[in-house]
Design a protein around this motif. Structure first.
Motif, PDB file in Angstrom:
ATOM      1  N   PHE A  87       0.704  -0.856   0.176  1.00 17.81           N
ATOM      2  CA  PHE A  87       0.132   0.134   0.204  1.00 17.81           C
ATOM      3  C   PHE A  87       0.920   1.446  -0.176  1.00 17.81           C
ATOM      4  O   PHE A  87       0.293   2.213  -0.453  1.00 17.81           O
ATOM      5  CB  PHE A  87      -0.642   0.129   1.719  1.00 17.81           C
ATOM      6  CG  PHE A  87      -2.318  -1.159   0.822  1.00 17.81           C
ATOM      7  CD1 PHE A  87      -2.277  -1.972   0.067  1.00 17.81           C
ATOM      8  CD2 PHE A  87      -2.393  -1.791   2.630  1.00 17.81           C
ATOM      9  CE1 PHE A  87      -2.945  -2.539   0.552  1.00 17.81           C
ATOM     10  CE2 PHE A  87      -3.133  -2.425   2.567  1.00 17.81           C
ATOM     11  CZ  PHE A  87      -3.556  -3.204   0.865  1.00 17.81           C
ATOM     12  N   SER A  88       2.104   1.117   0.556  1.00 15.02           N
ATOM     13  CA  SER A  88       2.807   2.383   0.846  1.00 15.02           C
ATOM     14  C   SER A  88       4.146   1.659   1.299  1.00 15.02           C
ATOM     15  O   SER A  88       4.737   1.012   2.364  1.00 15.02           O
ATOM     16  CB  SER A  88       2.365   3.538   1.849  1.00 15.02           C
ATOM     17  OG  SER A  88       3.430   4.083   2.359  1.00 15.02           O
ATOM     18  N   PRO A  89       5.159   2.356   1.196  1.00 16.82           N
ATOM     19  CA  PRO A  89       6.534   1.550   1.268  1.00 16.82           C
ATOM     20  C   PRO A  89       6.414   2.241   2.622  1.00 16.82           C
ATOM     21  O   PRO A  89       7.377   1.380   4.085  1.00 16.82           O
ATOM     22  CB  PRO A  89       7.782   2.414   0.708  1.00 16.82           C
ATOM     23  CG  PRO A  89       7.024   3.776  -0.181  1.00 16.82           C
ATOM     24  CD  PRO A  89       5.333   3.111  -0.181  1.00 16.82           C
ATOM     25  N   ASN A  90       5.997   3.067   3.015  1.00 15.12           N
ATOM     26  CA  ASN A  90       6.037   3.364   4.906  1.00 15.12           C
ATOM     27  C   ASN A  90       4.758   2.568   5.825  1.00 15.12           C
ATOM     28  O   ASN A  90       4.578   3.121   6.365  1.00 15.12           O
ATOM     29  CB  ASN A  90       5.785   5.318   4.318  1.00 15.12           C
ATOM     30  CG  ASN A  90       6.833   6.109   4.398  1.00 15.12           C
ATOM     31  OD1 ASN A  90       6.847   6.141   3.595  1.00 15.12           O
ATOM     32  ND2 ASN A  90       7.412   5.738   5.020  1.00 15.12           N
ATOM     33  N   GLN A  91       4.110   1.468   4.985  1.00 13.07           N
ATOM     34  CA  GLN A  91       2.878   1.501   5.965  1.00 13.07           C
ATOM     35  C   GLN A  91       3.734  -0.168   6.872  1.00 13.07           C
ATOM     36  O   GLN A  91       5.478  -0.609   6.887  1.00 13.07           O
ATOM     37  CB  GLN A  91       2.485   0.050   4.675  1.00 13.07           C
ATOM     38  CG  GLN A  91       3.263  -1.574   4.577  1.00 13.07           C
ATOM     39  CD  GLN A  91       2.592  -1.940   3.487  1.00 13.07           C
ATOM     40  OE1 GLN A  91       1.946  -1.606   2.724  1.00 13.07           O
ATOM     41  NE2 GLN A  91       2.776  -3.215   3.894  1.00 13.07           N
ATOM     42  N   ALA A  92       2.997   0.297   7.817  1.00 16.12           N
ATOM     43  CA  ALA A  92       3.584  -1.119   9.395  1.00 16.12           C
ATOM     44  C   ALA A  92       2.607  -2.225   9.204  1.00 16.12           C
ATOM     45  O   ALA A  92       2.138  -1.548   9.839  1.00 16.12           O
ATOM     46  CB  ALA A  92       3.482   0.298  10.268  1.00 16.12           C
ATOM     47  N   LEU A 138      11.447   2.124   6.570  1.00 18.05           N
ATOM     48  CA  LEU A 138      10.580   1.496   5.268  1.00 18.05           C
ATOM     49  C   LEU A 138      10.463  -0.461   5.966  1.00 18.05           C
ATOM     50  O   LEU A 138      11.608  -0.917   6.327  1.00 18.05           O
ATOM     51  CB  LEU A 138      11.348   1.323   3.859  1.00 18.05           C
ATOM     52  CG  LEU A 138      11.137   2.722   3.640  1.00 18.05           C
ATOM     53  CD1 LEU A 138      11.600   2.343   1.895  1.00 18.05           C
ATOM     54  CD2 LEU A 138      10.293   3.585   3.732  1.00 18.05           C
ATOM     55  N   ARG A 175       9.879  -3.247   4.668  1.00 23.26           N
ATOM     56  CA  ARG A 175      11.581  -3.933   3.893  1.00 23.26           C
ATOM     57  C   ARG A 175      11.644  -4.434   4.189  1.00 23.26           C
ATOM     58  O   ARG A 175      12.831  -5.105   4.629  1.00 23.26           O
ATOM     59  CB  ARG A 175      10.778  -4.186   2.274  1.00 23.26           C
ATOM     60  CG  ARG A 175       9.380  -3.990   1.339  1.00 23.26           C
ATOM     61  CD  ARG A 175       9.599  -4.762  -0.054  1.00 23.26           C
ATOM     62  NE  ARG A 175       8.668  -5.048  -0.384  1.00 23.26           N
ATOM     63  CZ  ARG A 175       8.284  -5.016  -1.509  1.00 23.26           C
ATOM     64  NH1 ARG A 175       9.196  -5.461  -2.317  1.00 23.26           N
ATOM     65  NH2 ARG A 175       7.138  -4.950  -1.928  1.00 23.26           N
ATOM     66  N   GLY A 217      10.192   8.755   8.938  1.00 17.26           N
ATOM     67  CA  GLY A 217       9.032   8.653   7.649  1.00 17.26           C
ATOM     68  C   GLY A 217       7.615   8.030   8.771  1.00 17.26           C
ATOM     69  O   GLY A 217       7.595   8.491   9.974  1.00 17.26           O
ATOM     70  N   ASN A 218       7.161   6.657   9.004  1.00 19.82           N
ATOM     71  CA  ASN A 218       6.711   5.733  10.290  1.00 19.82           C
ATOM     72  C   ASN A 218       8.136   5.177  10.649  1.00 19.82           C
ATOM     73  O   ASN A 218       5.932   3.963  11.114  1.00 19.82           O
ATOM     74  CB  ASN A 218       5.456   5.210   9.270  1.00 19.82           C
ATOM     75  CG  ASN A 218       4.486   6.950   9.100  1.00 19.82           C
ATOM     76  OD1 ASN A 218       4.434   7.668   8.955  1.00 19.82           O
ATOM     77  ND2 ASN A 218       3.422   6.221   9.144  1.00 19.82           N
ATOM     78  N   GLY A 235       2.150   0.633  -4.079  1.00 18.96           N
ATOM     79  CA  GLY A 235       2.615   1.604  -3.514  1.00 18.96           C
ATOM     80  C   GLY A 235       1.990   3.211  -3.073  1.00 18.96           C
ATOM     81  O   GLY A 235       2.687   4.466  -2.343  1.00 18.96           O
ATOM     82  N   TYR A 244      -2.713   0.075   8.598  1.00 14.57           N
ATOM     83  CA  TYR A 244      -1.561  -0.048   8.529  1.00 14.57           C
ATOM     84  C   TYR A 244      -0.346   0.238   8.574  1.00 14.57           C
ATOM     85  O   TYR A 244       0.603  -0.348   8.002  1.00 14.57           O
ATOM     86  CB  TYR A 244      -2.135  -1.151   6.571  1.00 14.57           C
ATOM     87  CG  TYR A 244      -3.552  -1.278   6.615  1.00 14.57           C
ATOM     88  CD1 TYR A 244      -3.188  -2.967   7.040  1.00 14.57           C
ATOM     89  CD2 TYR A 244      -4.646  -1.281   6.565  1.00 14.57           C
ATOM     90  CE1 TYR A 244      -3.725  -3.999   6.859  1.00 14.57           C
ATOM     91  CE2 TYR A 244      -5.938  -2.072   7.115  1.00 14.57           C
ATOM     92  CZ  TYR A 244      -5.650  -3.533   6.968  1.00 14.57           C
ATOM     93  OH  TYR A 244      -6.279  -4.410   6.776  1.00 14.57           O
ATOM     94  N   ASN A 282       7.230  11.086  11.242  1.00 18.71           N
ATOM     95  CA  ASN A 282       8.153  12.071  11.521  1.00 18.71           C
ATOM     96  C   ASN A 282       8.269  12.920  10.024  1.00 18.71           C
ATOM     97  O   ASN A 282       9.041  12.119   9.098  1.00 18.71           O
ATOM     98  CB  ASN A 282       9.559  11.144  11.653  1.00 18.71           C
ATOM     99  CG  ASN A 282       9.955  11.441  12.115  1.00 18.71           C
ATOM    100  OD1 ASN A 282      10.155  13.521  11.644  1.00 18.71           O
ATOM    101  ND2 ASN A 282      11.529  10.976  12.811  1.00 18.71           N
ATOM    102  N   TYR A 328      14.559   1.292  -3.351  1.00 19.10           N
ATOM    103  CA  TYR A 328      14.621   0.107  -3.329  1.00 19.10           C
ATOM    104  C   TYR A 328      15.404  -0.742  -4.589  1.00 19.10           C
ATOM    105  O   TYR A 328      16.082  -1.506  -4.175  1.00 19.10           O
ATOM    106  CB  TYR A 328      12.997  -0.786  -3.357  1.00 19.10           C
ATOM    107  CG  TYR A 328      11.596  -0.758  -2.094  1.00 19.10           C
ATOM    108  CD1 TYR A 328      11.734   0.047  -1.465  1.00 19.10           C
ATOM    109  CD2 TYR A 328      10.370  -1.246  -2.428  1.00 19.10           C
ATOM    110  CE1 TYR A 328      11.493   0.020  -0.045  1.00 19.10           C
ATOM    111  CE2 TYR A 328       9.830  -1.092  -1.996  1.00 19.10           C
ATOM    112  CZ  TYR A 328      10.043  -0.363  -0.158  1.00 19.10           C
ATOM    113  OH  TYR A 328       9.220  -0.765   0.478  1.00 19.10           O
TER     114      TYR A 328
END
Lengths: 270, 218
Positions: free
Chosen positions: A22-27, A95, A97, A124-125, B63, B92, B136, B191
């Protein structure tokens, strides 16, 4: 109908293996990859104890996946190591990943591994990612009569403002010496660094100084080995190599505050 | 392992498929231009104003959001610019993320299959995305200049995909209309860098991201 069911299964699977991101910043990671701190502490608990505490300390695995594999291979050859402590900056960009790539490799360690959060992990997150994957940013555990206090010391990531490190929590942990004879404090950012909240340096070092059973303070961030008593108060501060340097430390602790520090170099050059 | 196989298959599919149109064009007996699928779009737009989008898009992944929707412009049925707004719920990501993105896509071939079905076997493209709402978010004066060399909220990336289209009845004003399902495999700048520096232990499949979506001509 059957086709639709298959479609749903394929979609769930794709999300599960993170191909649909969904986002590279997803958790978000699958359940088995969450709460790794708790998972590793459970492994540590059932590990047969001997009378000497011996653990590997390394920092800054960020974006060094080739090197992480070589590191794991080297640590797995060491005897009598209790666990591996990673001094933060597990990721480079905060990130999900990246954390997964590192964990997939550290999972090949024969011993449990524990982490503290680094400044890059807070980008980021990253804070949410770290909490999701590892657990609390500040935690403590006891092993071999030693109380480990692992905490977030990355003041700059919070814009300073005397929030981080959490001094009230740290003082409470330092005061709680029941059942332990030694204390070790671990944070990514050493208090000698300009990214440590300057308004908390004196409170932080004073708190450490007031703990008579403190063996030393461990940090990473500077990507090199340093050792000394920079505040001239009898408190030893150590920093370790980044993983890229193809060097790590093995710390052996015994007695009241005795310790030995070994440097292990592995792989071809650095 | 399964993921790797799937990634390879998805990357290979458009390339393999796109090798075929050339041969089919060379073989006059099998040329399929007489099908009812409305390709190329005979009526693509002199009469509509330039700012009116040609299609709407809804997608997941890549993404660019758990859901991302938007509109896009088409040039000569080959080049597209899609503007999307995406959303990732707090559950998420730790915080609710809003993403604004732009995709530039080039699909050189459209092949009729049968009846109203057609396929664009290959789409190549690039995207730009901006993420709002990270925890952040690099406050002014938080860092010294160049402390982090990368942007935490702006990503650029590349993608590769395919599309299957179904010709719907034309619009009241006579525009041809397709409903298409597409997939795109992509990756982003960070990436790519991670892979480039770790070629031994990371594989290209590790850095791939899949998006699935629908596109409707309007």
């Amino acid at each position: 109908m059957q086709l639709r069911g298959l479609g749903v299964i394929v979609l769930l699977w794709l999300a599960g293996c993170q191909l649909v991101e969904f986002s590279p910043n997803q958790a978000y990671v699958p359940a088995r990859e969450r709460s790794l701190t708790a998972q590793n502490l459970r492994r540590l608990e059932v590990q047969p104890a001997d009378d000497t505490l011996r653990f590997v300390f390394v920092g800054d695995t960020q974006r060094f996946y080739d090197e992480t594999e070589a590191f794991v291979a080297s640590v797995n050859q060491q005897r009598a190591v209790d666990f591996v402590l990673v001094g933060g900056d597990i990721s480079d960009f905060g990130l999900t990943r990246e954390f997964r790539w590192v964990n997939q490799r550290l999972n090949a360690l024969r011993v449990p591994f524990l982490t503290v959060i680094g400044n890059h992990d807070l980008v980021g997150n990253g804070r949410a990612v770290y909490q999701h994957i590892y657990g609390p940013l500040n935690y403590s555990f006891q092993y071999q009569q030693t109380r480990f206090i692992c905490l977030d010391t990355n003041g700059r990531e919070y814009g300073f403002g005397r929030q981080v490190p959490d001094m009230a929590w740290l003082r409470q942990q330092l005061a709680d010496t029941a059942g332990s004879r030694r204390t070790i404090v671990v944070g990514h950012m050493p208090p000698t660094d300009e990214d440590f909240d300057p308004e908390l340096v004196s409170a932080y070092t004073a708190a450490l100084r007031s703990c008579p059973q403190l063996v030393f303070h461990l940090a990473a961030h500077v990507h090199r080995f340093t050792a000394g008593q920079p505040f001239h108060d009898g408190v030893t501060y150590l920093t370790t190599y980044s993983l890229q340097k193809k060097r790590y430390h093995i710390l052996t602790v015994w007695g009241q505050r005795e310790f030995r520090l070994e440097t292990v170099a592995y792989g071809a050059g650095s | 392992m399964l993921q790797h196989i799937l990634s390879v298959a998805l990357v290979a599919a458009p390339l393999v498929a796109s090798a075929s149109p050339i041969s089919s064009v060379a073989a006059p007996d099998t040329l399929g231009v007489t099908t009812t699928a409305s390709i190329p779009r005979a009526t693509s737009g002199n009469s509509r104003p330039w700012y009116r989008p040609n299609h709407v898009v809804l997608q997941t992944g890549g993404g660019l959001g758990m859901v991302a929707g938007g509109a896009g412009f088409t040039l000569k049925d080959r080049l597209e610019l899609d503007i999307l707004v995406g959303y990732v719920p707090e559950k998420y990501a730790g915080s609710a993320l809003s993403l604004a993105s732009a995709k530039l896509l080039y699909s050189p071939w459209t092949l009729p299959i049968k009846d109203k079905w057609s396929v664009k076997p290959l789409t190549v493209g690039g995207y730009f995305s901006y993420t709002h709402g990270t925890i952040n978010d690099e406050e002014p004066n938080q860092y010294t200049k160049g402390y982090y060399w990368f942007s935490t909220d702006t990503r650029i990336g590349a993608l590769l995909g395919s599309r299957l289209s179904y010709a719907l009845p034309p619009t009241a004003s006579g525009y041809a209309r397709n409903l298409s399902a597409f997939y795109e495999l992509g990756t982003n700048d960070l990436y790519i860098l991670s892979y480039a520096q770790n070629r031994k232990s990371l594989s290209p499949a590790d850095i791939l991201v899949l998006s699935l979506g629908l596109k409707l001509d309007i």
